[in-house]
Design an enzyme around this catalytic site. Sequence first.
Site, PDB file in Angstrom:
ATOM      1  N   GLY A   1       7.160   5.390   3.585  1.00  0.00           N
ATOM      2  CA  GLY A   1       6.511   4.644   4.653  1.00  0.00           C
ATOM      3  C   GLY A   1       5.334   3.792   4.204  1.00  0.00           C
ATOM      4  O   GLY A   1       4.950   2.851   4.911  1.00  0.00           O
ATOM      5  N   GLU A   2       4.742   4.082   3.065  1.00  0.00           N
ATOM      6  CA  GLU A   2       3.558   3.351   2.632  1.00  0.00           C
ATOM      7  C   GLU A   2       3.933   2.014   2.001  1.00  0.00           C
ATOM      8  O   GLU A   2       4.811   1.944   1.139  1.00  0.00           O
ATOM      9  CB  GLU A   2       2.755   4.190   1.636  1.00  0.00           C
ATOM     10  CG  GLU A   2       2.194   5.470   2.229  1.00  0.00           C
ATOM     11  CD  GLU A   2       1.369   6.254   1.221  1.00  0.00           C
ATOM     12  OE1 GLU A   2       0.790   5.613   0.313  1.00  0.00           O
ATOM     13  OE2 GLU A   2       1.325   7.488   1.324  1.00  0.00           O
ATOM     14  N   SER A   3       3.238   0.954   2.422  1.00  0.00           N
ATOM     15  CA  SER A   3       3.591  -0.402   1.975  1.00  0.00           C
ATOM     16  C   SER A   3       3.416  -0.578   0.474  1.00  0.00           C
ATOM     17  O   SER A   3       4.196  -1.287  -0.173  1.00  0.00           O
ATOM     18  CB  SER A   3       2.756  -1.437   2.724  1.00  0.00           C
ATOM     19  OG  SER A   3       1.367  -1.217   2.502  1.00  0.00           O
TER      20      SER A   3
ATOM     21  N   MET B   1       3.852   1.709  -1.861  1.00  0.00           N
ATOM     22  CA  MET B   1       5.002   2.345  -2.491  1.00  0.00           C
ATOM     23  C   MET B   1       6.233   1.451  -2.375  1.00  0.00           C
ATOM     24  O   MET B   1       6.983   1.259  -3.343  1.00  0.00           O
ATOM     25  CB  MET B   1       5.277   3.698  -1.846  1.00  0.00           C
ATOM     26  CG  MET B   1       4.245   4.768  -2.134  1.00  0.00           C
ATOM     27  SD  MET B   1       4.757   6.354  -1.412  1.00  0.00           S
ATOM     28  CE  MET B   1       3.520   7.461  -2.092  1.00  0.00           C
ATOM     29  N   VAL B   2       6.460   0.920  -1.172  1.00  0.00           N
ATOM     30  CA  VAL B   2       7.612   0.046  -0.945  1.00  0.00           C
ATOM     31  C   VAL B   2       7.539  -1.159  -1.868  1.00  0.00           C
ATOM     32  O   VAL B   2       8.537  -1.577  -2.467  1.00  0.00           O
ATOM     33  CB  VAL B   2       7.668  -0.409   0.528  1.00  0.00           C
ATOM     34  CG1 VAL B   2       8.763  -1.453   0.735  1.00  0.00           C
ATOM     35  CG2 VAL B   2       7.917   0.790   1.442  1.00  0.00           C
TER      36      VAL B   2
END
Length: 409
Positions: A186-188, A190-191
């Site tokens: 969910g963390e931007s 990480m994405v």
Amino acid sequence: MFSQSDVERAIFDCEKQLQGCRLRLSAVNTSKGTAPRSAEDDAVILRKKVRMKGFEEDVSVISELQSEAESSLAGGNVRMGGRRASLSSEQHEKIKDRIIRTFNLDEKRGLTMMRENGFGRTPQQTAKFLLTTGGLNREMVGRALGSFYDDRGMESLRLFAEGVNMQGMQFMEALRVFLKKFKLPGESQMVDRILEAFAKAYCKANPQDFSVDSAHAIAFAVIILNTDAHSHNLKQLAKMTKLQFTHNTRDIEGCKELSTEFLESIYDEVTANEIVHQENKHDEGNLFHDAVKEGWMRKKAAGAAAIAWRKRFFILTKNPPQLYYFEDDKSNDPKGYIPLENVNVSKSKKHKKGLELTPMKGELLKSVKYSRSGELVLGEHKVAELKAQSIEESWEWYEAITGIINKAN
């Protein structure tokens, strides 16, 4: 895996060469007046020879062999009839099974166990384990990939992305194939790291299509569009239009040269077909692809009144040994599961179609639930009560669960 005879031959070969080395070195040292080589130095030689024999994938094998060698150097010959020098295939699978179960509950602890047991000592091993091991929770794989930020972790992420075959694929086809291997966290940040690794791997496999910056930017724009178009939490909000998508994407650095037709085709495809991390519960390599048994049962809510029985779709797995339950048979992601290690199963005395799961050692029964945000919620109960659809099915579930418990304990 290595058989006992393979290990014994390796020890014997190494010992012969070490014995020869000691005799030659002793003669040389005597002539030069220097001290003889220590047992510790000889153990280093043995460890190098063992690597050459092909044992470098298993730390425990090297450790055992080194221990045997040091014992022999200190007091005599290697005891071939003593303790086992290698993990058996069964022991290897049990360790792997524990790693999978730990990883599915806590990816950080799982990664630590991988390294400690020789399954993830190098970036290559880590990437291969995450990409090819059946039974890993794809949400946890995504969290693990997103948590990689140092040099070693980024190398694992790069190798993971390059391990997905994308050669000759169109951009959207490659992105869908890549994202089926795990669930994006969910963390931007990480994405972003994961999608950058995808972009580099895609451009390496298809060097004529885009620059890395363009592929990275498009991939991120696609994920935003997919969330906007298909998220249940955004139903009340106005959806992004095709014009907004093309305009916003072209404003991103690296995407100014992309044609309107190309961006519109991406918009049409994503809005018509959601990008999902798995098509169904039985995707190859997924947690449930090799289920022992599945079907409907009712589950009593923990601590609730007798009427609080909820109909759930259950899947029993052997690797790892766990009982998962879903909202319905169409759901891909479970609502929760019950680990079957150190658990008893019995027929209920209160309900003819009932089953009861209880802890073996008088402790509390462990359980795991997924919250609406996807976070894991751990639970402890005295008993888990289930009811099958018929008496015959209750016996089938009882026998299947008993078989899994016997193998797990």
